[in-house]
Design a protein around this motif. Structure first.
Motif, mmCIF file in Angstrom:
data_model
loop_
_atom_site.group_PDB
_atom_site.id
_atom_site.type_symbol
_atom_site.label_atom_id
_atom_site.label_comp_id
_atom_site.label_asym_id
_atom_site.label_seq_id
_atom_site.Cartn_x
_atom_site.Cartn_y
_atom_site.Cartn_z
ATOM 1 N N ARG A 263 2.294 -4.767 5.298
ATOM 2 C CA ARG A 263 1.065 -5.406 4.820
ATOM 3 C C ARG A 263 -0.119 -4.653 5.399
ATOM 4 O O ARG A 263 -0.081 -4.207 6.554
ATOM 5 C CB ARG A 263 0.994 -6.870 5.266
ATOM 6 N N GLY A 264 -1.176 -4.503 4.601
ATOM 7 C CA GLY A 264 -2.371 -3.843 5.096
ATOM 8 C C GLY A 264 -2.126 -2.380 5.396
ATOM 9 O O GLY A 264 -1.326 -1.705 4.753
ATOM 10 N N ASP A 265 -2.827 -1.882 6.428
ATOM 11 C CA ASP A 265 -2.675 -0.491 6.851
ATOM 12 C C ASP A 265 -2.666 -0.448 8.372
ATOM 13 O O ASP A 265 -2.560 -1.488 9.035
ATOM 14 C CB ASP A 265 -3.793 0.381 6.274
ATOM 15 N N HIS B 206 -4.884 -0.157 10.496
ATOM 16 C CA HIS B 206 -5.973 -0.861 11.178
ATOM 17 C C HIS B 206 -5.945 -2.362 10.954
ATOM 18 O O HIS B 206 -6.533 -3.109 11.737
ATOM 19 C CB HIS B 206 -7.319 -0.283 10.715
ATOM 20 N N SER B 207 -5.252 -2.829 9.923
ATOM 21 C CA SER B 207 -5.301 -4.255 9.609
ATOM 22 C C SER B 207 -3.977 -4.983 9.773
ATOM 23 O O SER B 207 -3.943 -6.214 9.814
ATOM 24 C CB SER B 207 -5.789 -4.449 8.159
ATOM 25 N N MET B 208 -2.866 -4.258 9.906
ATOM 26 C CA MET B 208 -1.559 -4.922 9.817
ATOM 27 C C MET B 208 -1.299 -5.917 10.937
ATOM 28 O O MET B 208 -0.623 -6.930 10.728
ATOM 29 C CB MET B 208 -0.435 -3.889 9.749
ATOM 30 N N ASP B 209 -1.824 -5.673 12.133
ATOM 31 C CA ASP B 209 -1.555 -6.600 13.236
ATOM 32 C C ASP B 209 -2.183 -7.974 13.006
ATOM 33 O O ASP B 209 -1.785 -8.949 13.645
ATOM 34 C CB ASP B 209 -2.063 -6.019 14.556
ATOM 35 N N GLY B 210 -3.128 -8.066 12.082
ATOM 36 C CA GLY B 210 -3.743 -9.351 11.762
ATOM 37 C C GLY B 210 -3.148 -10.016 10.538
ATOM 38 O O GLY B 210 -3.687 -11.025 10.060
ATOM 39 N N LEU B 211 -2.053 -9.483 10.021
ATOM 40 C CA LEU B 211 -1.455 -9.990 8.775
ATOM 41 C C LEU B 211 -0.032 -10.480 9.010
ATOM 42 O O LEU B 211 0.877 -10.212 8.225
ATOM 43 C CB LEU B 211 -1.472 -8.885 7.708
ATOM 44 N N ALA C 179 3.155 -5.382 10.592
ATOM 45 C CA ALA C 179 2.681 -6.745 10.304
ATOM 46 C C ALA C 179 3.725 -7.782 10.732
ATOM 47 O O ALA C 179 3.975 -8.750 10.016
ATOM 48 C CB ALA C 179 2.315 -6.910 8.831
#
Length: 290
Positions: A155-157, A159-164, A206
């Motif tokens: 999920r995401g990329d 930069h964003s996957m740890d929040g998804l 993620a």
């Protein structure tokens, strides 16, 4: 080399051509070093070499297609030449003498132009951490070429996957299965054949530590769908969290335990950095569970 799904566990060896990968960044970012590592892994019994020139660790910089190709192609071409000249052959296994032969080359990329250049240079597989999300042209390319395609859940990329990591009331295993099925449907609609698909549940992408552990406990549920399954646990952060081991290279034994779990669940390919030890783990675990 043709792999025989369901008969034994195949080992894929990681070769990072990047300066910033979480585990071994900078060690193999020169073509000659990458070739030497490829030769070492194959001599240890690794059957698939996975070359990556764009780090996908959390927070990694996106270097763009031109830089990714500049890192990838010289090493890929050297390794392809060594394989084609007969310098690199997989040693026979006592339990599977037919396994000896030329190793396969997989390229870890989510960009269609990079994948196209890699396939033209002799790559056999495409390993896409985005499962076709980040570059829609990837699916039509894979369909046209007809190569094996590792479709990973993420999920995401970077930069964003740890929040998804919210998988709702259903939980991580049913959610990952559903999202893999949805991504596969898109691939099939783009012309990819079912037999090209290999699923990767995306450990560490993620997912929290507990979610990674839940996925590993639920691998048999994913495998029951009949799609070949690849799992990449090697040296990952969740292993470090369980072992309280901050050093990625010191997580071999934790990786080995996860690989044994993968074999017991019928996983077809394990993706690792430490070729020799994990080939032994997979061979012994195959003898116990296959």
């Amino acid at each position: 080399m043709a792999l025989r799904w369901g008969q034994r566990t195949h080992v894929m060896g990681v070769i990072n051509l990047t300066p910033d990968s979480f585990s071994d960044g900078g060690r193999f970012d020169r073509p000659a070093r990458a070739l030497a590592q490829a030769q070492r892994l194959v001599a240890q019994g690794v059957e698939i070499l996975d070359l990556g020139a764009q780090s996908t660790r959390p927070g990694a910089e996106d270097v763009g297609a031109a830089e990714e190709q500049a890192r990838l192609l010289p090493a890929l071409q050297l390794i392809r030449q060594a394989i084609d000249s007969g310098q690199m052959r997989c040693p026979p296994r006592g339990d599977a003498p037919q396994a000896s032969g030329r190793p396969l080359i997989s390229v870890d990329t989510f960009r269609a132009p990079v994948a196209e250049a890699a396939l033209a240079a002799g790559a056999d597989w495409i390993n896409d951490v985005s499962g076709g999300r980040q570059d829609p042209a990837m699916l039509s390319l894979v369909a046209q070429v007809g190569c094996p395609y590792v479709l990973m859940h993420s999920r995401g990329d970077s930069h964003s996957m740890d929040g998804l990591t919210d998988y709702g009331a259903a939980g991580v295993v049913p959610s990952v299965l559903r999202e893999l099925q949805r991504a596969s449907q898109l691939a099939l609609a783009a012309g990819v054949r079912q037999e090209q698909l290999i699923w990767d549940p995306g450990l560490g992408f993620a997912k929290t530590t507990e979610q990674n552990l839940a996925l590993l406990r639920g691998l048999a549920q994913l495998r029951s769908e009949g799609v070949p399954l690849l799992v990449g646990p090697s040296r990952k952060r969740f292993i470090g969290a369980v072992l309280e081991e901050p050093r990625a290279k010191a997580r071999l034994w934790g990786t080995a335990a996860v690989v044994a779990q993968c074999v017991s669940a019928g996983v077809d390919v394990v993706r690792v950095h430490d070729g020799g030890p994990i080939v032994q783990v997979a061979k012994m675990a195959d003898a116990l569970w296959r």
